[in-house]
Design a protein around this motif. Structure first.
Motif, PDB file in Angstrom:
ATOM      1  N   THR A 285       0.825  -1.210   0.000  1.00 15.64           N
ATOM      2  CA  THR A 285       0.000   0.000   0.000  1.00 15.64           C
ATOM      3  C   THR A 285       0.859   1.259   0.000  1.00 15.64           C
ATOM      4  O   THR A 285       0.568   2.228  -0.716  1.00 15.64           O
ATOM      5  N   ILE A 286       1.936   1.246   0.784  1.00 13.25           N
ATOM      6  CA  ILE A 286       2.837   2.405   0.852  1.00 13.25           C
ATOM      7  C   ILE A 286       3.496   2.647  -0.506  1.00 13.25           C
ATOM      8  O   ILE A 286       3.544   3.775  -1.006  1.00 13.25           O
ATOM      9  N   VAL A 287       3.991   1.572  -1.114  1.00  9.11           N
ATOM     10  CA  VAL A 287       4.629   1.684  -2.425  1.00  9.11           C
ATOM     11  C   VAL A 287       3.618   2.169  -3.465  1.00  9.11           C
ATOM     12  O   VAL A 287       3.933   3.018  -4.305  1.00  9.11           O
ATOM     13  N   ALA A 288       2.403   1.660  -3.403  1.00  5.47           N
ATOM     14  CA  ALA A 288       1.352   2.085  -4.331  1.00  5.47           C
ATOM     15  C   ALA A 288       1.104   3.592  -4.202  1.00  5.47           C
ATOM     16  O   ALA A 288       0.964   4.296  -5.219  1.00  5.47           O
ATOM     17  N   ALA A 289       1.066   4.093  -2.968  1.00  9.31           N
ATOM     18  CA  ALA A 289       0.838   5.522  -2.735  1.00  9.31           C
ATOM     19  C   ALA A 289       1.984   6.361  -3.300  1.00  9.31           C
ATOM     20  O   ALA A 289       1.763   7.394  -3.954  1.00  9.31           O
ATOM     21  N   ILE A 290       3.220   5.904  -3.071  1.00  3.00           N
ATOM     22  CA  ILE A 290       4.393   6.630  -3.570  1.00  3.00           C
ATOM     23  C   ILE A 290       4.390   6.665  -5.093  1.00  3.00           C
ATOM     24  O   ILE A 290       4.584   7.719  -5.710  1.00  3.00           O
ATOM     25  N   VAL A 291       4.170   5.508  -5.716  1.00  5.57           N
ATOM     26  CA  VAL A 291       4.182   5.433  -7.184  1.00  5.57           C
ATOM     27  C   VAL A 291       3.054   6.274  -7.774  1.00  5.57           C
ATOM     28  O   VAL A 291       3.242   6.975  -8.769  1.00  5.57           O
ATOM     29  N   PHE A 292       1.874   6.245  -7.143  1.00  8.70           N
ATOM     30  CA  PHE A 292       0.742   7.052  -7.609  1.00  8.70           C
ATOM     31  C   PHE A 292       1.121   8.529  -7.640  1.00  8.70           C
ATOM     32  O   PHE A 292       0.888   9.227  -8.646  1.00  8.70           O
ATOM     33  N   ILE A 293       1.721   9.008  -6.565  1.00  8.07           N
ATOM     34  CA  ILE A 293       2.092  10.427  -6.475  1.00  8.07           C
ATOM     35  C   ILE A 293       3.172  10.761  -7.509  1.00  8.07           C
ATOM     36  O   ILE A 293       3.133  11.817  -8.151  1.00  8.07           O
TER      37      ILE A 293
ATOM     38  N   ILE B 269       2.897  12.991 -15.174  1.00  6.49           N
ATOM     39  CA  ILE B 269       1.867  13.319 -16.159  1.00  6.49           C
ATOM     40  C   ILE B 269       1.700  14.826 -16.315  1.00  6.49           C
ATOM     41  O   ILE B 269       1.563  15.340 -17.432  1.00  6.49           O
ATOM     42  N   ILE B 270       1.743  15.551 -15.196  1.00  5.05           N
ATOM     43  CA  ILE B 270       1.552  17.004 -15.273  1.00  5.05           C
ATOM     44  C   ILE B 270       2.851  17.739 -15.640  1.00  5.05           C
ATOM     45  O   ILE B 270       2.854  18.953 -15.819  1.00  5.05           O
TER      46      ILE B 270
ATOM     47  N   PRO C 144       1.208   4.040 -20.622  1.00  8.96           N
ATOM     48  CA  PRO C 144       1.625   3.246 -19.463  1.00  8.96           C
ATOM     49  C   PRO C 144       1.459   3.989 -18.140  1.00  8.96           C
ATOM     50  O   PRO C 144       1.160   3.373 -17.117  1.00  8.96           O
ATOM     51  N   LEU C 145       1.639   5.307 -18.160  1.00  8.89           N
ATOM     52  CA  LEU C 145       1.494   6.072 -16.909  1.00  8.89           C
ATOM     53  C   LEU C 145       0.058   5.987 -16.381  1.00  8.89           C
ATOM     54  O   LEU C 145      -0.163   5.799 -15.186  1.00  8.89           O
ATOM     55  N   ILE C 146      -0.922   6.113 -17.276  1.00 11.83           N
ATOM     56  CA  ILE C 146      -2.332   6.017 -16.865  1.00 11.83           C
ATOM     57  C   ILE C 146      -2.640   4.603 -16.388  1.00 11.83           C
ATOM     58  O   ILE C 146      -3.373   4.402 -15.407  1.00 11.83           O
ATOM     59  N   ALA C 147      -2.064   3.599 -17.066  1.00 11.98           N
ATOM     60  CA  ALA C 147      -2.260   2.204 -16.647  1.00 11.98           C
ATOM     61  C   ALA C 147      -1.682   1.967 -15.256  1.00 11.98           C
ATOM     62  O   ALA C 147      -2.277   1.259 -14.430  1.00 11.98           O
ATOM     63  N   ILE C 148      -0.529   2.580 -14.966  1.00 12.68           N
ATOM     64  CA  ILE C 148       0.089   2.445 -13.639  1.00 12.68           C
ATOM     65  C   ILE C 148      -0.779   3.112 -12.582  1.00 12.68           C
ATOM     66  O   ILE C 148      -0.940   2.590 -11.475  1.00 12.68           O
ATOM     67  N   LEU C 149      -1.354   4.276 -12.911  1.00 12.89           N
ATOM     68  CA  LEU C 149      -2.256   4.949 -11.967  1.00 12.89           C
ATOM     69  C   LEU C 149      -3.389   4.013 -11.559  1.00 12.89           C
ATOM     70  O   LEU C 149      -3.718   3.882 -10.378  1.00 12.89           O
ATOM     71  N   GLY C 150      -3.994   3.378 -12.554  1.00  8.76           N
ATOM     72  CA  GLY C 150      -5.086   2.450 -12.266  1.00  8.76           C
ATOM     73  C   GLY C 150      -4.631   1.282 -11.421  1.00  8.76           C
ATOM     74  O   GLY C 150      -5.327   0.864 -10.491  1.00  8.76           O
TER      75      GLY C 150
ATOM     76  N   LEU D 145       3.508  -2.236 -20.497  1.00 12.48           N
ATOM     77  CA  LEU D 145       2.132  -1.792 -20.732  1.00 12.48           C
ATOM     78  C   LEU D 145       1.202  -2.991 -20.919  1.00 12.48           C
ATOM     79  O   LEU D 145       0.106  -3.030 -20.349  1.00 12.48           O
ATOM     80  N   ILE D 146       1.644  -3.970 -21.690  1.00 10.00           N
ATOM     81  CA  ILE D 146       0.844  -5.184 -21.906  1.00 10.00           C
ATOM     82  C   ILE D 146       0.594  -5.892 -20.576  1.00 10.00           C
ATOM     83  O   ILE D 146      -0.533  -6.300 -20.270  1.00 10.00           O
TER      84      ILE D 146
END
Length: 196
Positions: free
Chosen positions: A62-70, A76-77, A132-138, A179-180
């Motif tokens: 969960t921690i890693v997911a939060a870091i990668v999301f941020i 992206i921006i 791939p960035l949007i796929a990682i966000l999901g 991405l795949i």
């Protein structure tokens, strides 16, 4: 120059190991060691931590997911420097477990590096990079729920690490592969984790 690129993954592990000291290391120290502009390096490090034996630590996925999301949102921006909230940067990791994880990762990383080279580099730029960035966000939104399915968080983190490795080594082929796999991981985990 190409040889330096293919060594990029091992270089990141070297930097991370060099940062390890005392009984624990703060996330902030990892960021400073790798550089505040090194989005790909930081994504690689944290996803690899979640892939290694350190993933057995409760909550690490969960921690890693939060870091990668941020990190991904900032990529992206188009942000130039990494920013993470204090509740993440002030967290500490056991250096013993971290170094054990780094040692465990050396062999697979060394193996993968033999096949990496700069190719399809146009995929590393917008708008292609957004896919791939949007796929990682999901995927990161899905990862906290993977805590209840053994090894699923490590699999997701390994795919994110592949993407980060592709960015670091300028290997668009690896980005396509990631991405795949990114699109397939949630479906596979759901099927094997919750079906029947």
């Amino acid at each position: 120059m190409a040889e330096n690129k293919t060594r990029a993954l091992s270089d990141v592990l070297d930097q991370l190991e060099a940062a390890a000291h005392d009984d624990s290391i703060q996330v902030q120290e990892v960021i400073e060691k790798l550089g505040r502009k090194s989005f790909a390096s930081l994504m690689l490090v944290f996803s690899l931590i979640s892939t290694s034996p350190a993933s057995a630590i409760p909550g690490i996925t969960t921690i890693v997911a939060a870091i990668v999301f941020i990190l991904v949102v900032q990529m992206i921006i188009g942000r130039n420097c990494v920013w993470l909230p204090e509740f993440i940067t002030h967290r500490r990791m056991s250096t013993q477990k971290l170094c054990k994880g780094i040692a465990w990762l050396r062999k697979p990383v060394h193996f993968v590096e033999r096949f990496l080279k700069a190719r399809l580099t146009f995929l590393l730029h917008r708008p292609w990079l957004w896919l791939p960035l949007i796929a990682i966000l999901g995927l990161t939104l899905f990862m906290p729920f993977m805590e209840i399915i053994p090894t699923s968080g490590s699999i997701a983190s390994a795919v994110i690490a592949l993407f980060a490795a592709g960015l670091l080594t300028r290997d668009g082929g690896l980005v396509v592969l990631s991405l795949i796999l990114l699109l397939g991981v949630p479906i596979t985990v759901w099927h094997f984790g919750f079906s029947g």
